[in-house]
Design an enzyme around this catalytic site. Structure first.
Site, short mmCIF file in Angstrom:
data_model
loop_
_atom_site.label_atom_id
_atom_site.label_comp_id
_atom_site.label_asym_id
_atom_site.label_seq_id
_atom_site.Cartn_x
_atom_site.Cartn_y
_atom_site.Cartn_z
N THR A 1 8.50 6.78 6.98
CA THR A 1 9.70 6.87 7.79
C THR A 1 10.01 5.59 8.56
OG1 THR A 1 9.24 9.22 8.06
CG2 THR A 1 10.89 8.26 9.52
N TYR A 2 8.98 4.93 9.10
CA TYR A 2 9.22 3.86 10.06
C TYR A 2 8.99 2.45 9.53
CZ TYR A 2 9.07 7.86 13.16
OH TYR A 2 9.30 9.08 13.75
N GLY A 3 8.54 2.28 8.31
CA GLY A 3 8.28 0.94 7.80
C GLY A 3 7.39 0.93 6.59
N ARG A 4 6.57 -0.13 6.46
CA ARG A 4 5.75 -0.31 5.27
C ARG A 4 4.37 -0.83 5.65
NH1 ARG A 4 9.30 0.19 1.32
NH2 ARG A 4 8.11 -0.73 -0.37
N VAL A 5 3.39 -0.63 4.77
CA VAL A 5 2.03 -1.11 5.02
C VAL A 5 1.58 -1.97 3.84
CG1 VAL A 5 -0.38 -0.47 5.39
CG2 VAL A 5 1.44 0.88 6.44
N ASP B 1 -2.74 14.58 15.65
CA ASP B 1 -2.38 14.56 14.22
C ASP B 1 -3.59 14.30 13.35
OD1 ASP B 1 -0.67 14.94 12.10
OD2 ASP B 1 0.05 12.87 12.06
N LYS C 1 0.92 -3.31 9.19
CA LYS C 1 1.93 -2.24 9.32
C LYS C 1 3.21 -2.85 9.87
CE LYS C 1 2.17 2.49 11.16
NZ LYS C 1 1.40 3.53 11.86
N ILE D 1 0.83 -1.21 0.00
CA ILE D 1 0.00 0.00 0.00
C ILE D 1 0.86 1.26 0.00
CG2 ILE D 1 -1.74 1.33 1.24
CD1 ILE D 1 -2.83 -1.28 2.37
N SER D 2 1.73 1.39 1.00
CA SER D 2 2.51 2.63 1.09
C SER D 2 3.69 2.45 2.03
CB SER D 2 1.62 3.77 1.58
OG SER D 2 1.13 3.48 2.87
#
EC number: 2.7.11.22
Length: 426
Positions: free
Chosen positions: A51-55, A173, A71, A47-48
């Site tokens: 900064t911290y990883g992937r989904v 946020d 995630k 998906i996307s």
């Protein structure tokens, strides 16, 4: 404190009994040991990243029905050598809060899996987000989001926010990309990476996170450098989202000044100018706490240099222009949010945080209690179709058949599930 033992508003008012949500919640929520992701989930695609990883999008196996967003948090890395130095504060907060929170308007965590020193958070999958929906209504030509849909989205968003605030959680946020929508029209507040508890904090909230909320949705007290802030910062963001749903563009689209090498937080002069252009210059007569703000002298300098001294609020002019330009009227297909919509917007975008409307007060506002009834499905009555979330196979983790332990980076820091349409740098 929250979640398991707390009753809460449902999406059309009233309270859910505790049992009704527990029966819907995926079993196994929380940490799961000695389980491999691919044993329980079929990975559909990527998906996307951020900064911290992937989904990734996934489908449950072995009777575990439904679609999921997984995630993956990456380990810290130096060059080509992976350094297992721990997780970010953001990741830890998100896991802790999502394991406890349980509400139909907050994204649902199914489980957490530790595999080969990689951590995976498995969420319910949501097909849409508000950024994607807003973008769709600007293509190929602008067409308004129906007023009843906006009313439902806003009500569900405030409903989830009331639950968070009642349980002493600030989101910090809120923005369109982080407001998720299921294919059945249920709104979920997502991405709790910046969320935190605010019940009797040992130190000021500022001391832990000096910069919170994406710049376009950042409340004026934060721009003015306030060391102590309240749930009102989330309500300002809701007001910005409301305005964006109506106008199909951010209402306060400023440029963010970055920190210098000494990590000093700069005064966000341009963003404050964008707010003053519409809301007028904030004044100590209507916002008594203004003079004690750390950036008050900067505001005075800005007012003098830009000729803002006599600038008055023109939110109503902006609102009426928005309704006219997007075709909102009582007899139109889009309907109209009416005078009640403006009154709610003005109370959400109140300069003084002590006077800004709360989530509970907003849910009882005439905007929701009069006119077209609020629907639990925000898509009810809408004949159009929104595109599905973009899912690709263009990812080394998927091609190699190995999710954990890769050298690739990324994970969205602005959306749990990613988004189909990327906005210009926020």
């Amino acid at each position: 404190m929250f979640g398991r033992n707390f009753p809460f508003f449902n999406s059309i008012g009233g309270f859910y009994p505790r049992e009704s949500l527990d029966s819907k919640r995926p079993s196994g929520s929380g940490y799961t040991s000695k389980v491999r992701v691919r044993d329980k989930y079929h990975i559909v695609g990527f998906i996307s990243s951020g900064t911290y990883g992937r989904v990734y999008k996934a489908i449950g196996k072995d009777g575990r029905k439904g679609e999921y967003a997984i995630k993956k948090f990456k380990p810290d890395k130096e060059g080509e050598i992976i350094q297992y130095t721990g997780l970010s504060q953001s990741a830890i907060r998100e896991m802790a809060l999502c394991s406890e929170l349980d509400h139909p308007n907050v994204v649902q965590l199914a489980e957490i899996i530790l595999e080969d020193k990689c951590i995976f958070m498995v969420f319910e999958y949501t097909e849409h987000d508000l950024l994607q929906i807003i973008h769709h209504h600007t293509q190929p030509q602008r067409h308004a989001i129906p007023a009843p849909m906006i009313k439902s989205i806003l009500f569900q968003l405030l409903n989830g926010l009331l639950y968070l605030h009642t349980n002493w959680v600030l989101h910090r946020d809120l923005k369109p990309a982080n407001i998720l929508v299921t294919s059945s029209g249920a709104v979920r507040i997502g991405d709790l990476g910046l969320a935190r508890l605010f019940y009797k904090p040992l130190n000021s909230l500022y001391s832990g996170d000096k910069v919170v909320v994406t710049i376009w949705y950042r409340a004026p007290e934060l721009l003015m450098g306030s060391r102590h802030y309240t749930p009102a910062v989330d309500l300002w963001a809701v007001g910005c989202i409301f305005a964006e749903l109506l106008s199909l563009r951010p209402i306060f689209k400023g440029e963010e000044a970055k920190m210098d090498s000494k990590k000093t937080v700069p005064f966000q002069r341009n963003q404050m100018m964008k707010i003053i252009d519409i809301m007028g210059l904030p004044r100590k007569e209507t916002w008594p706490g203004l003079v004690s703000m750390p950036e008050f002298s900067q505001l005075q300098s800005l007012a003098m240099s830009r000729g803002y001294i006599n600038r008055q609020c023109n939110l109503e002019g902006w609102y009426q222009s928005c309704l006219k330009n997007n075709g909102y009227s009582p007899g139109s297909a889009a309907g109209t949010p009416g005078a009640e919509g403006f009154d709610l917007l003005s109370r959400l975008l109140e300069y003084d945080p002590t006077k800004r409307i709360s989530a509970r007060e907003a849910l009882e506002h005439p905007y929701f209690t009069t006119g077209t009834p609020v629907t639990a499905n925000c898509f009810a009555g809408y004949e159009g179709k929104y595109p599905h979330r973009r899912v690709t196979q263009d990812d080394n983790d998927i091609r190699s058949g190995s999710l954990p332990g890769t050298k690739r980076s990324g994970l969205p820091d602005d959306s749990l599930m990613g988004r189909a349409a990327k906005r210009l740098k926020e």
